[in-house]
Design a protein around this motif. Structure first.
Motif, PDB file in Angstrom:
ATOM      1  N   ASP A  84       9.986  76.048  22.598  1.00 36.11           N
ATOM      2  CA  ASP A  84      10.336  75.288  21.401  1.00 36.11           C
ATOM      3  C   ASP A  84       9.170  75.204  20.414  1.00 36.11           C
ATOM      4  N   ARG A  85       7.973  75.170  20.948  1.00 36.64           N
ATOM      5  CA  ARG A  85       6.781  75.077  20.101  1.00 36.64           C
ATOM      6  C   ARG A  85       6.712  76.221  19.101  1.00 36.64           C
ATOM      7  N   TRP A  86       6.991  77.448  19.579  1.00 35.33           N
ATOM      8  CA  TRP A  86       6.890  78.604  18.705  1.00 35.33           C
ATOM      9  C   TRP A  86       8.196  78.922  17.988  1.00 35.33           C
ATOM     10  N   LEU A  87       9.312  78.652  18.604  1.00 39.14           N
ATOM     11  CA  LEU A  87      10.580  78.934  17.953  1.00 39.14           C
ATOM     12  C   LEU A  87      10.865  77.967  16.816  1.00 39.14           C
TER      13      LEU A  87
END
Length: 90
Positions: A84-87
């Motif tokens: 979730d951090r990168w998406l």
């Protein structure tokens, strides 16, 4: 989140997670047998137990006790937080 990356850095720990993803809720004996047969991991039960402790500290594995057996389960929520951090940046 740093503990998750440290836990995933070791190939034996990744193999343990692969095995738990394939068949969740295994005992130490089952994990050691499957790691030896499928992945060629020749670590002792004590070494695998130490790897499981690292994975548990990183909250990637949980354990439950039933009588004299201890069962290990994969927990994917820390991995989802990383994804979730990168998406979320799209």
């Amino acid at each position: 989140m740093g503990d998750v990356f440290k836990a995933l850095a070791d190939p034996t720990r990744r193999a343990i997670l692969d095995e738990l993803a394939d068949r969740n809720g295994q005992t130490l004996f089952e994990l050691c047998s499957r790691l030896t047969m499928k992945h060629g991991v020749g670590s002792t039960r004590q070494a695998i137990s130490q790897h499981l402790n690292v994975l548990e500290e990183a909250e990637l594995v949980s354990t439950t006790r039933d009588g004299r057996y201890k069962f290990h389960f994969i927990k994917t929520s820390p991995l989802l937080a990383i994804v979730d951090r990168w998406l979320a940046q799209d």
